[in-house]
Scaffold this active site. Sequence first.
Site, short mmCIF file in Angstrom:
data_model
loop_
_atom_site.label_atom_id
_atom_site.label_comp_id
_atom_site.label_asym_id
_atom_site.label_seq_id
_atom_site.Cartn_x
_atom_site.Cartn_y
_atom_site.Cartn_z
N TYR A 152 0.83 -1.22 0.00
CA TYR A 152 0.00 0.00 0.00
C TYR A 152 0.85 1.26 0.00
CZ TYR A 152 0.04 -1.40 5.03
OH TYR A 152 0.39 -1.84 6.27
N LYS A 169 4.91 3.86 6.49
CA LYS A 169 5.63 3.17 5.39
C LYS A 169 5.76 4.09 4.18
CE LYS A 169 6.19 -1.17 7.01
NZ LYS A 169 7.47 -1.86 7.12
#
Length: 286
Positions: A152, A169
């Site tokens: 993602y 992230k």
Amino acid sequence: MFQTDLLEGRTILITGGGTGLGRAMALRFAELGAGLFLVGRREDPLEQTANDIRAKGARAAWFSADIRDFAAVEQALAAAEREFGRPFGGIDTLVNNAAGNFIARTEKLSPNAFNSIVEIVLHGTFHCTLALGRRWIEAKQPGTVLSIVTTYAAANCGSGFVVPSACAKSGVLAMTRSLAIEWAPHQIRLNAIAPGPFPTEGAFSRLVPSKELEERARNHHPMKRFGRPEELANLAAYLVSEQAGYVNGECVVIDGGEWLRGAGEFNHFLDLPGSAWDAMEATRQK
Ligand code: COA
């Protein structure tokens, strides 16, 4: 797959190296000739993995540190120096693998829950990268950083129910690409791997917390299987090796096509039985 001396003479620090994918990478790198320095919070798995690496005839040492704390990261590098008898242990490669994540409805999260993930994933990764990067630059020696992100982040689409991880992230990927340019003149390469579902205790106990959900995830996968740790470890070995010397600022997805399936508007047709296709095609032929 590789020459067995692919990583000969290399010294690799892996965060979260005692368990899961960190351990799988550590063991594979050791088979390919590298020495390993493992950093993590829990002593037992670190010690166990270091022993398993030594049993393969490779060098290994470990240090228990919480990478959220920059001072602890500095202590880890001092320990590497003591263990391996060279400045910062002669570490030339950093694998940012340690992470934290859980499935939760975002409106139920406390600010501290958000912080806890962001501090491990984003701040912790930055702490390790900064601590080693500035030493490599000062010593005028090349270095390699490999960060484990997520699909993602790679697809830049975020994901519901893992919002702290999605934010953190994405930050790690931004750091990877930014420093790939900024530190290229110092011969420091930075890349990332975006894994799909790999069944490890740490990830699956938090992200796929029941057999039923696990079955659902497997059925939804285009290849109807999860990743094998050795598949990721081999990709990581290539990316940190000199064979990948011209790969810089890249993020390689290894998910068996999982995220692509969610991306295409009509990919859900994968579940359509052959008979339904036959019926549609018969209508067109009339
Ligand atoms: N849902 C919602 N909130 C949660 C949660 C969950 N499943 N798990 C923890 N939290 C919250 C806690 O309530 C706490 O917030 P509070 O102080 O406001 O109550 C905050 O997160 C920190 O929890 P704590 O257990 O003190 O954090 P920690 O720093 O010891 O642990 C975690 C960090 C939560 C990420 C823990 O799961 C961990 O250590 N994970 C590492 C391994 C991992 O996640 N691997 C998978 C990677 S894919």
